[in-house]
Write an enzyme that holds these catalytic residues in place. Structure first.
Site, PDB file in Angstrom:
ATOM      1  N   THR A   1      -9.146   9.219   8.037  1.00 32.80           N
ATOM      2  CA  THR A   1      -8.840   7.971   7.329  1.00 32.80           C
ATOM      3  C   THR A   1      -8.641   6.798   8.285  1.00 32.80           C
ATOM      4  OG1 THR A   1      -6.499   8.585   7.360  1.00 32.80           O
ATOM      5  CG2 THR A   1      -7.770   9.157   5.381  1.00 32.80           C
TER       6      THR A   1
ATOM      7  N   GLY B   1      -8.939   3.459   9.992  1.00 32.38           N
ATOM      8  CA  GLY B   1      -9.524   2.188   9.579  1.00 32.38           C
ATOM      9  C   GLY B   1      -9.276   1.816   8.132  1.00 32.38           C
ATOM     10  N   THR B   2      -8.475   2.600   7.423  1.00 27.23           N
ATOM     11  CA  THR B   2      -8.259   2.348   5.997  1.00 27.23           C
ATOM     12  C   THR B   2      -7.695   0.958   5.735  1.00 27.23           C
ATOM     13  OG1 THR B   2      -7.739   4.686   5.764  1.00 27.23           O
ATOM     14  CG2 THR B   2      -7.201   3.281   3.917  1.00 27.23           C
ATOM     15  N   GLY B   3      -6.644   0.586   6.480  1.00 29.97           N
ATOM     16  CA  GLY B   3      -6.000  -0.701   6.239  1.00 29.97           C
ATOM     17  C   GLY B   3      -6.897  -1.877   6.554  1.00 29.97           C
ATOM     18  N   CYS B   4      -7.593  -1.810   7.683  1.00 34.35           N
ATOM     19  CA  CYS B   4      -8.536  -2.875   8.056  1.00 34.35           C
ATOM     20  C   CYS B   4      -9.617  -3.022   6.988  1.00 34.35           C
ATOM     21  CB  CYS B   4      -9.204  -2.551   9.386  1.00 34.35           C
ATOM     22  SG  CYS B   4      -8.089  -2.194  10.743  1.00 34.35           S
TER      23      CYS B   4
ATOM     24  N   LYS C   1       0.845  -1.197   0.000  1.00 40.99           N
ATOM     25  CA  LYS C   1       0.000   0.000   0.000  1.00 40.99           C
ATOM     26  C   LYS C   1       0.880   1.246   0.000  1.00 40.99           C
ATOM     27  CE  LYS C   1      -2.007  -1.531   3.702  1.00 40.99           C
ATOM     28  NZ  LYS C   1      -2.904  -1.891   4.825  1.00 40.99           N
TER      29      LYS C   1
END
Length: 262
Positions: free
Chosen positions: A205, A207-210, A174
């Site tokens: 932003t 929580g983007t990765g989850c 990412k």
């Protein structure tokens, strides 16, 4: 017709923006039935993580067996696994479950709070990554796991190669922390897919990765290929980032329900 079933193995975010809560919202938004194995409880809000309490390995194993043996799953996603013991137990459980596994090797929170003991890093490398269908590290996690530091788009390739050396079938690096458009590299070592999206000027932003990892798992549960699932997940998370909203006094969450309101 039963919904595709997706299991998240991750920590609880009391603020509702990341972790188990973000995973289940994502799975619902993408038309799947989400189930959960809670690995840790955190006291967390828009300002950061105030405390974290890992669950006993036996509790994690019991939750997993309870769901998988009765209800069954079509895909599994992992998030916060705070200790080496938890990493190894979850890797063993996933290795014995013949479904796609999306591993989000969570190391630090959006606010910079450490969510993984240093002693657990080697277990992630040697036990968890080898059972991953897709690993989804961000640039900080790439550096943590491999020592490779990425400062330009061209460096995403060696970063991907370094993570792939630990055994996942695919890796999605990412690149959201790089300047310019939001670009991610998905590769299995032979085929490359460059996923690009406009960068939205929105600081909310959390929580983007989850959310991205859960979206990939949800799409895999529907029977999509890894590249198809990643493209669909990128589209979903880009919309969620664009619609991210203020909550509390710090960084607010992405909007998991943006499609219902657009």
């Amino acid at each position: 017709m039963s919904l595709p079933r997706v299991l998240t193995v991750a920590g609880s975010d009391s603020g509702g923006g990341a972790g188990i809560q973000a995973d289940l919202k994502t799975m619902l938004a993408l038309g799947t039935h989400g189930m959960s194995v809670i690995t840790a409880v955190t006291a967390q809000n828009s300002l950061g993580v105030q405390g974290a309490w890992p669950l006993p390995v036996d509790a994690v194993r019991a939750q997993y067996r309870s769901v998988v043996d009765d209800i069954g799953v079509q895909a599994v996603k992992t998030g916060m696994l705070a200790s080496a013991e938890l990493v190894e137990a979850v890797a063993e459980l996933i290795g014995g479950t013949d479904v796609p596994a999306v591993v989000d090797p969570v190391g630090v929170s959006k606010h910079g709070d450490s969510l993984l003991a240093a002693s657990a890093l080697d277990s992630v490398r040697t036990r968890l990554l080898p059972v991953a269908t897709v690993a989804t590290p961000n640039l900080d996690e790439v550096a943590q796991l491999t020592g490779v530091r990425v400062e330009s788009e061209e460096q995403l390739r060696p970063a991907a190669a370094a993570v792939l050396s630990y055994g996942p079938r695919w890796v999605l690096i990412k690149g959201g922390h790089l300047p310019g458009e939001a670009v991610d590299l998905l590769t299995d070592g032979s085929v490359e897919h460059w996923l690009r999206a406009p960068r939205h000027d929105n600081r909310h932003t959390h929580g983007t990765g989850c959310t991205l990892a859960s979206a990939i798992a949800a799409e895999l549960a529907k029977g999509r290929s890894v590249p198809e699932a990643a493209v669909a997940a990128k589209e979903y998370v880009t919309g969620a980032i664009a619609a991210g909203f203020a909550l509390g006094g710090g960084i607010g969450p992405v909007d998991h329900g943006w499609r219902f309101r657009s």
